[in-house]
Design a protein around this motif. Structure first.
Motif, PDB file in Angstrom:
ATOM      1  N   ASP A 201      11.260  -3.484 -21.717  1.00  0.00           N
ATOM      2  CA  ASP A 201      11.938  -2.445 -20.934  1.00  0.00           C
ATOM      3  C   ASP A 201      13.297  -2.946 -20.435  1.00  0.00           C
ATOM      4  O   ASP A 201      14.287  -2.207 -20.440  1.00  0.00           O
ATOM      5  N   ALA A 202      13.323  -4.206 -20.011  1.00  0.00           N
ATOM      6  CA  ALA A 202      14.565  -4.784 -19.483  1.00  0.00           C
ATOM      7  C   ALA A 202      15.649  -4.822 -20.563  1.00  0.00           C
ATOM      8  O   ALA A 202      16.831  -4.572 -20.284  1.00  0.00           O
ATOM      9  N   ASP A 203      15.247  -5.129 -21.790  1.00  0.00           N
ATOM     10  CA  ASP A 203      16.215  -5.167 -22.901  1.00  0.00           C
ATOM     11  C   ASP A 203      16.789  -3.775 -23.172  1.00  0.00           C
ATOM     12  O   ASP A 203      17.976  -3.631 -23.457  1.00  0.00           O
ATOM     13  N   ILE A 204      15.921  -2.757 -23.069  1.00  0.00           N
ATOM     14  CA  ILE A 204      16.372  -1.381 -23.312  1.00  0.00           C
ATOM     15  C   ILE A 204      17.371  -0.962 -22.233  1.00  0.00           C
ATOM     16  O   ILE A 204      18.416  -0.373 -22.524  1.00  0.00           O
ATOM     17  N   LEU A 205      17.055  -1.294 -20.985  1.00  0.00           N
ATOM     18  CA  LEU A 205      17.967  -0.985 -19.871  1.00  0.00           C
ATOM     19  C   LEU A 205      19.315  -1.683 -20.056  1.00  0.00           C
ATOM     20  O   LEU A 205      20.376  -1.077 -19.885  1.00  0.00           O
ATOM     21  N   LYS A 206      19.239  -2.951 -20.421  1.00  0.00           N
ATOM     22  CA  LYS A 206      20.462  -3.744 -20.610  1.00  0.00           C
ATOM     23  C   LYS A 206      21.320  -3.152 -21.729  1.00  0.00           C
ATOM     24  O   LYS A 206      22.542  -3.035 -21.608  1.00  0.00           O
ATOM     25  N   TRP A 207      20.645  -2.764 -22.823  1.00  0.00           N
ATOM     26  CA  TRP A 207      21.354  -2.172 -23.957  1.00  0.00           C
ATOM     27  C   TRP A 207      22.031  -0.858 -23.554  1.00  0.00           C
ATOM     28  O   TRP A 207      23.198  -0.619 -23.878  1.00  0.00           O
ATOM     29  N   ALA A 208      21.289   0.016 -22.832  1.00  0.00           N
ATOM     30  CA  ALA A 208      21.833   1.315 -22.432  1.00  0.00           C
ATOM     31  C   ALA A 208      23.032   1.149 -21.501  1.00  0.00           C
ATOM     32  O   ALA A 208      24.061   1.809 -21.667  1.00  0.00           O
TER      33      ALA A 208
ATOM     34  N   ARG B 216      24.962  -1.433 -21.258  1.00  0.00           N
ATOM     35  CA  ARG B 216      26.093  -2.041 -21.993  1.00  0.00           C
ATOM     36  C   ARG B 216      26.826  -1.003 -22.833  1.00  0.00           C
ATOM     37  O   ARG B 216      28.051  -0.972 -22.889  1.00  0.00           O
ATOM     38  N   LYS B 217      26.057  -0.112 -23.477  1.00  0.00           N
ATOM     39  CA  LYS B 217      26.663   0.933 -24.306  1.00  0.00           C
ATOM     40  C   LYS B 217      27.558   1.856 -23.478  1.00  0.00           C
ATOM     41  O   LYS B 217      28.658   2.210 -23.878  1.00  0.00           O
ATOM     42  N   VAL B 218      27.049   2.245 -22.300  1.00  0.00           N
ATOM     43  CA  VAL B 218      27.816   3.146 -21.432  1.00  0.00           C
ATOM     44  C   VAL B 218      29.079   2.450 -20.919  1.00  0.00           C
ATOM     45  O   VAL B 218      30.163   3.034 -20.888  1.00  0.00           O
TER      46      VAL B 218
ATOM     47  N   LEU C  60      19.230   9.251 -12.566  1.00  0.00           N
ATOM     48  CA  LEU C  60      18.925   9.805 -13.883  1.00  0.00           C
ATOM     49  C   LEU C  60      18.683  11.305 -13.818  1.00  0.00           C
ATOM     50  O   LEU C  60      18.847  12.015 -14.808  1.00  0.00           O
ATOM     51  N   SER C  61      18.285  11.801 -12.651  1.00  0.00           N
ATOM     52  CA  SER C  61      17.937  13.220 -12.514  1.00  0.00           C
ATOM     53  C   SER C  61      19.129  14.137 -12.769  1.00  0.00           C
ATOM     54  O   SER C  61      18.960  15.301 -13.126  1.00  0.00           O
ATOM     55  N   SER C  62      20.353  13.623 -12.601  1.00  0.00           N
ATOM     56  CA  SER C  62      21.542  14.453 -12.827  1.00  0.00           C
ATOM     57  C   SER C  62      21.833  14.630 -14.320  1.00  0.00           C
ATOM     58  O   SER C  62      22.542  15.549 -14.714  1.00  0.00           O
ATOM     59  N   GLY C  63      21.297  13.725 -15.152  1.00  0.00           N
ATOM     60  CA  GLY C  63      21.520  13.805 -16.602  1.00  0.00           C
ATOM     61  C   GLY C  63      22.834  13.208 -17.064  1.00  0.00           C
ATOM     62  O   GLY C  63      23.087  13.084 -18.264  1.00  0.00           O
ATOM     63  N   ILE C  64      23.697  12.808 -16.113  1.00  0.00           N
ATOM     64  CA  ILE C  64      25.030  12.310 -16.480  1.00  0.00           C
ATOM     65  C   ILE C  64      24.947  11.013 -17.280  1.00  0.00           C
ATOM     66  O   ILE C  64      25.653  10.829 -18.275  1.00  0.00           O
ATOM     67  N   PHE C  65      24.037  10.117 -16.868  1.00  0.00           N
ATOM     68  CA  PHE C  65      23.918   8.843 -17.586  1.00  0.00           C
ATOM     69  C   PHE C  65      23.532   9.081 -19.050  1.00  0.00           C
ATOM     70  O   PHE C  65      24.080   8.463 -19.966  1.00  0.00           O
ATOM     71  N   PHE C  66      22.586  10.003 -19.271  1.00  0.00           N
ATOM     72  CA  PHE C  66      22.154  10.292 -20.640  1.00  0.00           C
ATOM     73  C   PHE C  66      23.298  10.882 -21.466  1.00  0.00           C
ATOM     74  O   PHE C  66      23.473  10.552 -22.641  1.00  0.00           O
TER      75      PHE C  66
ATOM     76  N   SER D 164      28.789   4.770 -14.955  1.00  0.00           N
ATOM     77  CA  SER D 164      27.365   4.959 -14.638  1.00  0.00           C
ATOM     78  C   SER D 164      26.538   3.760 -15.077  1.00  0.00           C
ATOM     79  O   SER D 164      26.728   3.240 -16.172  1.00  0.00           O
ATOM     80  N   GLN D 165      25.609   3.344 -14.223  1.00  0.00           N
ATOM     81  CA  GLN D 165      24.668   2.269 -14.541  1.00  0.00           C
ATOM     82  C   GLN D 165      23.331   2.606 -13.884  1.00  0.00           C
ATOM     83  O   GLN D 165      23.286   3.284 -12.857  1.00  0.00           O
ATOM     84  N   ILE D 166      22.236   2.152 -14.480  1.00  0.00           N
ATOM     85  CA  ILE D 166      20.926   2.385 -13.883  1.00  0.00           C
ATOM     86  C   ILE D 166      20.189   1.070 -13.694  1.00  0.00           C
ATOM     87  O   ILE D 166      20.376   0.118 -14.453  1.00  0.00           O
ATOM     88  N   ASP D 167      19.346   1.023 -12.653  1.00  0.00           N
ATOM     89  CA  ASP D 167      18.603  -0.205 -12.336  1.00  0.00           C
ATOM     90  C   ASP D 167      17.214  -0.211 -12.969  1.00  0.00           C
ATOM     91  O   ASP D 167      16.648  -1.266 -13.224  1.00  0.00           O
ATOM     92  N   SER D 168      16.644   0.991 -13.175  1.00  0.00           N
ATOM     93  CA  SER D 168      15.301   1.090 -13.755  1.00  0.00           C
ATOM     94  C   SER D 168      15.117   2.496 -14.298  1.00  0.00           C
ATOM     95  O   SER D 168      15.985   3.363 -14.120  1.00  0.00           O
ATOM     96  N   PHE D 169      13.984   2.736 -14.960  1.00  0.00           N
ATOM     97  CA  PHE D 169      13.716   4.069 -15.490  1.00  0.00           C
ATOM     98  C   PHE D 169      13.283   5.037 -14.381  1.00  0.00           C
ATOM     99  O   PHE D 169      13.050   6.213 -14.637  1.00  0.00           O
ATOM    100  N   LYS D 170      13.152   4.529 -13.164  1.00  0.00           N
ATOM    101  CA  LYS D 170      12.844   5.381 -12.014  1.00  0.00           C
ATOM    102  C   LYS D 170      14.092   5.653 -11.169  1.00  0.00           C
ATOM    103  O   LYS D 170      14.010   6.241 -10.101  1.00  0.00           O
ATOM    104  N   ASP D 171      15.251   5.196 -11.645  1.00  0.00           N
ATOM    105  CA  ASP D 171      16.503   5.366 -10.912  1.00  0.00           C
ATOM    106  C   ASP D 171      16.763   6.853 -10.657  1.00  0.00           C
ATOM    107  O   ASP D 171      16.758   7.667 -11.583  1.00  0.00           O
TER     108      ASP D 171
END
Length: 556
Positions: free
Chosen positions: A517-524, A526-528, A545-551, A535-542
């Motif tokens: 999970d940590a690798d996926i977060l780091k990859w996401a 880094r891409k952004v 994320l509810s705003s959808g902007i990060f995605f 935008s950056q996120i600390d976890s999948f519960k951040d």
């Protein structure tokens, strides 16, 4: 954990042609042929293929060698496992054509359109063309091509760019495809067509279509038997969409008590339609039970009784008095037209017992005049039985579509009802972790004895614990009882584990390290960051994320 690894084939279409059991068997046979250098040549294949049960009585070694030579294959060249699988499929296709027989298909069309002889039913084509003209005639893009002429191949030509099929899926299950993702213009490149067809096939699987033997290239080429087979499944899903208590609570009239309501919830839409038909036939004095939409309705009597119950104001005694089945079938269709059912099928289709067209006809009757009462007391009870909160409904839909997209034999109509016997969950586990299920200790539906359902579910829980799922104080009986919270928790872990298994297959790109999970977060992140976004996120519960902007930034 290694015992749950399946045979992975890099070509997704090729993998879809075989079950894991078949792949494991063929892989072991193939490996046994390897010479001292660890290689297999095309020249080694005839002796192997001849030993396979599928071809034992069909070919001699010389015939297999001749078929290989026909395709300009050098018998001295090395062959890998995937090339061997293609040879196998080629031989299987020729063997079926040689027999003039039919391969088994679990799709909606089980008649001539699914045979390798590639014949299609003109009656069914005409029916589906009329349906498309009716439902998509006002579509902003497709109206320039509609109405289609059933006497020509316009249907198959229009299907080649994928737009028609994607739009038809959205008619069947609204909102399945975001239409902004469809490449809709007059001239499409091959890449854009492939994009449309990939979107179409993935969406078709998600809504419950069987697309095991269909690839994007088949649709780009507009192969009639495959295109018609897919269209028929999509239309069937549309016609049967309302045949459940959630959409049509009036169906509760078909049963007498709460136990029967639970049984009704677990029935497939097709069986609910049969139950509805027999309910009215019994009221109308018809003494037979209709068990199918082919032989049981060929004489038209059942339809005459049904329409006399649903629309007595248009009924005439002569419909039942006539001895000519063709005349009776024609009178039945005239009766149906008077209540608004368009004539999609002919008297001949009824006489010949075309199950697909008869099912479509009965579904039309249900939509136009169900004949069910609006007993508010019964309906409120049915609504209470099927009531879910918004979050549960959203999750139920997500997991139901995911399970249906896996390509297992059983199709899920109602998630919480259909998993209670444990069989579907065992199918999912075997699909994701081949070899994990002991089928000798599993019972296939229909299951009458409750303890057999518990046995199935106990095996599900046992396998899940072996996979280190978090199932504290969870027993098989909790699934049998339909505990929604525990079922959702189990399915969430199953889906997550599947995604992680997919990522583990990519570990070769990270020096053999398993992706976490940590690798996926780091990859996401880094891409952004690389795009200059903040935008950056600390976890999948951040919560951000509810705003959808990060995605959106990640997708961009």
């Amino acid at each position: 954990m290694s015992k749950f690894e399946g045979v992975i084939v890099s070509d997704q279409w090729l993998q879809s042609q075989f079950t894991q059991v078949e792949l494991r068997t063929l892989k072991s046979k193939f490996v046994s042929l390897k010479n001292q250098n660890g290689k297999v040549t095309f020249g080694d294949l005839p002796s192997l293929v001849k030993k396979l049960k599928t071809f034992a009585d069909m070919y001699s070694e010389d015939e297999i060698r001749a078929i290989l030579c026909e395709s300009d294959t050098d018998l001295t060249h090395d062959v890998d496992f995937e090339s061997f699988l293609r040879v196998y499929l080629n031989l299987q296709s020729q063997a079926t054509a040689k027999q003039g027989g039919r391969r088994h298909s679990s799709s909606f069309l089980k008649e001539s359109v699914t045979t390798l002889l590639h014949t299609i039913s003109e009656s069914e084509k005409g029916c589906y063309v009329a349906h498309i003209n009716s439902y998509l005639g006002d579509d902003p893009f497709l109206k320039q091509y509609l109405p289609l002429d059933p006497a020509t191949n316009d249907l198959f030509d229009l299907a080649k760019d994928g737009v028609l099929l994607c739009k038809l899926i959205n008619v069947a299950v609204p909102g399945t495809i975001d239409e902004r993702a469809i490449n809709a213009k007059r001239k499409l490149s091959l890449w854009e067509r492939n994009e449309n067809h990939t979107l179409c096939l993935n969406s078709a699987k998600a809504i419950g279509c069987t697309v095991v033997n269909i690839g994007t290239q088949d649709l780009v080429e507009g192969r009639p038997h495959l295109v018609l087979g897919l269209i028929s499944q999509i239309i069937k899903i549309q016609l049967l969409a309302d045949l459940n208590l959630k959409k049509t609570p009036q169906l509760v009239e078909l049963v007498d008590d709460s136990q029967e309501i639970e049984e009704l919830l677990s029935l497939s839409p097709e069986k609910v339609l049969l139950k509805w038909m027999n309910f009215h036939l019994q009221r109308g004095g018809y003494h037979k039970t209709v068990k199918n939409f082919s032989s049981d309705v060929k004489d038209g009597e059942a339809y005459a009784y049904l329409l006399n119950v649903l629309a007595p104001e248009h009924g005439t005694p002569s419909t039942l008095d006539t001895k000519d089945t063709n005349e009776r079938a024609n009178m039945v269709l005239e009766h149906a037209e008077k209540i608004g059912c368009k004539r999609y099928l002919s008297p001949k289709d009824i006489e010949e017992g075309s199950s697909n067209l008869n099912l479509a006809f009965v579904a039309q009757l249900f939509h136009h005049r169900s004949g069910l009462s609006t007993d508010t007391k019964k309906m409120s009870y049915a609504k209470m039985m099927t009531m879910d909160d918004v979050q549960t409904s959203r999750e139920e839909r997500c997991f139901r579509l995911w399970i249906n997209s896996l390509g297992i034999t059983t199709h899920i109509n109602s998630l919480f009802e259909d998993v209670r016997n444990g069989w579907v969950l065992l199918e999912v586990l075997d699909k994701i972790f081949p070899g994990s299920v002991n089928w000798k200790h599993a019972t296939k539906p229909p299951i009458k004895m409750p303890f057999k359902k518990v046995e199935n579910c106990n095996q599900v829980v046992k396998i899940a614990k072996q996979l280190r799922f978090s199932l504290v104080n969870v027993a098989g009986n909790d699934i049998v009882q339909g505990n929604k919270k525990l079922i959702l928790a189990l399915l969430w872990q199953l889906m997550r584990f599947t995604m992680l298994q997919l990522l583990k297959n990519l570990r070769s790109h990270s020096q053999g390290k398993e992706i976490t999970d940590a690798d996926i977060l780091k990859w996401a992140n880094r891409k952004v960051k690389c795009t200059g976004r903040t935008s950056q996120i600390d976890s999948f519960k951040d919560k951000s994320l509810s705003s959808g902007i990060f995605f959106l930034e990640l997708l961009s």
